[in-house]
Each structure stands twice: as C-alpha cells, then as structure tokens.
Scaffold this active site. Structure first.
Site, short mmCIF file in Angstrom:
data_model
loop_
_atom_site.label_atom_id
_atom_site.label_comp_id
_atom_site.label_asym_id
_atom_site.label_seq_id
_atom_site.Cartn_x
_atom_site.Cartn_y
_atom_site.Cartn_z
N ARG A 1 -6.02 -5.24 -9.09
CA ARG A 1 -6.76 -5.11 -8.14
C ARG A 1 -7.98 -6.24 -8.02
O ARG A 1 -8.58 -6.70 -7.00
CB ARG A 1 -7.30 -3.98 -7.83
CG ARG A 1 -6.28 -3.04 -7.36
CD ARG A 1 -6.95 -1.56 -6.69
NE ARG A 1 -5.78 -0.55 -6.86
CZ ARG A 1 -4.82 -0.42 -6.19
NH1 ARG A 1 -4.80 -0.94 -4.95
NH2 ARG A 1 -4.35 1.00 -6.14
N GLU B 1 -6.89 -2.38 6.44
CA GLU B 1 -5.86 -2.32 5.52
C GLU B 1 -5.70 -3.51 4.52
O GLU B 1 -5.87 -4.74 5.09
CB GLU B 1 -4.57 -1.55 6.03
CG GLU B 1 -3.60 -1.59 5.38
CD GLU B 1 -3.42 -0.72 4.11
OE1 GLU B 1 -4.35 -0.80 3.24
OE2 GLU B 1 -2.45 0.16 4.05
N ASP B 2 -5.09 -3.41 3.36
CA ASP B 2 -4.95 -4.74 2.53
C ASP B 2 -3.64 -5.42 3.24
O ASP B 2 -3.81 -6.64 3.32
CB ASP B 2 -4.70 -4.43 1.04
CG ASP B 2 -3.66 -3.21 0.94
OD1 ASP B 2 -3.02 -2.72 1.85
OD2 ASP B 2 -3.43 -3.03 -0.25
N PHE C 1 6.02 -10.27 -3.46
CA PHE C 1 5.18 -9.10 -3.78
C PHE C 1 3.77 -9.77 -4.30
O PHE C 1 3.95 -10.60 -5.19
CB PHE C 1 5.65 -8.36 -5.02
CG PHE C 1 4.96 -6.93 -5.09
CD1 PHE C 1 4.99 -5.93 -4.36
CD2 PHE C 1 3.96 -7.07 -6.11
CE1 PHE C 1 4.28 -4.79 -4.49
CE2 PHE C 1 3.15 -5.79 -6.37
CZ PHE C 1 3.28 -4.76 -5.57
N ASP D 1 3.65 -4.51 5.64
CA ASP D 1 4.97 -4.79 4.92
C ASP D 1 5.94 -4.25 6.02
O ASP D 1 6.11 -4.99 7.09
CB ASP D 1 5.06 -4.12 3.77
CG ASP D 1 6.14 -4.78 2.97
OD1 ASP D 1 6.80 -5.82 3.41
OD2 ASP D 1 6.50 -4.16 1.95
P1 IMP Z 1 4.23 -0.69 4.45
O1 IMP Z 1 4.01 0.73 4.84
O2 IMP Z 1 5.54 -1.17 4.03
O3 IMP Z 1 3.70 -1.58 5.66
O4 IMP Z 1 3.20 -0.84 3.25
C1 IMP Z 1 2.04 -0.97 3.00
C2 IMP Z 1 1.69 -0.55 1.66
O5 IMP Z 1 2.55 -1.24 0.96
C3 IMP Z 1 0.16 -1.32 1.24
O6 IMP Z 1 -0.79 -0.64 1.89
C4 IMP Z 1 0.55 -1.65 -0.26
O7 IMP Z 1 -0.17 -0.48 -0.82
C5 IMP Z 1 1.93 -1.81 -0.37
N1 IMP Z 1 2.40 -3.15 -0.29
C6 IMP Z 1 3.12 -3.59 0.45
N2 IMP Z 1 3.50 -4.97 -0.08
C7 IMP Z 1 2.68 -5.26 -1.19
C8 IMP Z 1 2.65 -6.27 -1.88
O8 IMP Z 1 3.22 -7.32 -1.83
N3 IMP Z 1 1.77 -6.27 -3.00
C9 IMP Z 1 1.11 -4.87 -3.32
N4 IMP Z 1 1.23 -4.01 -2.40
C10 IMP Z 1 2.00 -3.89 -1.46
MG MG Z 2 -2.05 0.27 -0.02
#
Ligand code: IMP
Ligand code: MG
Length: 173
Positions: A163, A97-98, A150, A101
């Site tokens: 991207r 995963e990228d 962000f 968060d």
């Molecule tokens: P989580 O479910 O809050 O852990 O969020 C994960 C997803 O939120 C990632 O796969 C990203 O698509 C998006 N995301 C969270 N933080 C960022 C950021 O700083 N930049 C871009 N996408 C983000």
């Molecule tokens: Mg994502």
C-alpha cells in the site's frame, strides 16, 4: 518471490490529478461543508492527499468493510467491519474509495449511507476499472480510468502488502 511491477500511474501524475479533483470538489461544494468518508484501508492514501486539496470546511470519518473472495477478486458479499462514529443525517457526504471494479462495494455502501438521509451523497474514486462492472454504478469523481489489470500501490494492496508505494503499479507475473 520477487514482485514484477510496472508503473501505470506515476506519483507526479497522481498528484496533478488529485489537485484537479480537489479544485473540482471545492467548486462543487462552495458555501457548504463536507463530510468525507474514507473506506479503510485502501482509500487512506488517496483521501489524505485529496482532503489537503479541498478548501471548504470538512470533517472526516471512516468505514471498514471486507468483501469475501479471492485475493484479486471481489465476491460481492460485503461485511461491515467498522461503522461511522457519527450520524450523517442532513450532511453533504462524499464517499472516498481507492478503486471501483465490479461496483458491488460502492453500490452497497451508497445504499447503506443513503438510508441514513444525508443532504447529498456522492462518491469519489481514484481509479475506475469499467470493464468489470457488474452494477450500473457510476462514481461522481474519477481520478483515472484504467484497463482490467490488477493494480497496487498508493493505498491499494495485494494480500495486504504494497500500500505504501507512491505510484500505482501493475503486477506482472
Ligand atoms: P468492487 O466491489 O469490485 O468494485 O471492488 C472494490 C474493491 O476491490 C476495492 O476497494 C479494492 O479493495 C478491491 N480491488 C479491486 N480491484 C483492485 C486492484 O486492481 N487492486 C487492488 N484492489 C482491488
Ligand atoms: Mg478496498
């Protein structure tokens, strides 16, 4: 509107770290083969670089999910848009995963894939923003731990754009 961007992690630093992660993963999976699952679309850049630094036999598959919410915020409501093409039962699975968060996306995916009885299940993320975690999820492999900003580039988007940037940048507004 012009984009105000500051480089947070350079392309060179990413390449070095991805090489280290590849070596670590190669050592950990010695003698086994891997099923790498990329989470569309953010993980594609990281995944394509990472798999070329791994030297155990591997196959790839993809999942796509969408989390409803604001452009820069996840809501925790996750919808499966594309499932895997093949079963993962008995396989050594690594989710790529990228960014993690809040952790809601990865914990949802982890539980979903765990229920399909893989031999092992681990997670690799390029970026970790631990400050905003709302679950106790900890990825097995982390490229960089970053502050609560962000970020875009190297697969990460802002409103579906940017991207393609070769580095990770911070949006300043
Ligand atoms: P989580 O479910 O809050 O852990 O969020 C994960 C997803 O939120 C990632 O796969 C990203 O698509 C998006 N995301 C969270 N933080 C960022 C950021 O700083 N930049 C871009 N996408 C983000
Ligand atoms: Mg994502």
């Amino acid at each position: 509107m012009r984009l105000q961007l500051k480089v947070l992690i350079s392309a060179e630093d990413i390449a070095r770290r991805v090489q280290e992660l590849g070596r670590e993963i190669t050592a950990d999976y010695q003698g086994r083969s891997l099923m790498i699952i990329g989470i569309l679309k953010g993980a594609v850049v990281f995944m394509s670089d990472l798999i070329r630094q791994i030297s155990v036999p591997l196959e790839v598959d993809f999942m796509a999910i969408s989390s409803y919410g604001e452009a820069t915020e996840t809501s925790g409501v996750v919808q499966l848009l594309k499932d895997l093409d093949r079963p993962i039962e008995g396989k050594h699975v690594l989710i790529v995963e990228d960014i993690i968060d809040t952790g809601l996306t990865l914990s949802y995916l982890y539980q979903l894939l765990q229920s399909r009885n893989p031999a092992t299940l681990k997670t690799a993320v390029l970026l970790d923003k631990p400050e905003r975690r709302r679950t106790d999820f900890t990825p097995d492999y982390v490229g960089f731990t970053i502050p609560d900003k962000f970020v875009i580039g190297y697969g990460l988007d802002y409103n579906h754009m940017h991207r393609e940037l070769p580095y990770v940048g911070v949006l300043e507004n």
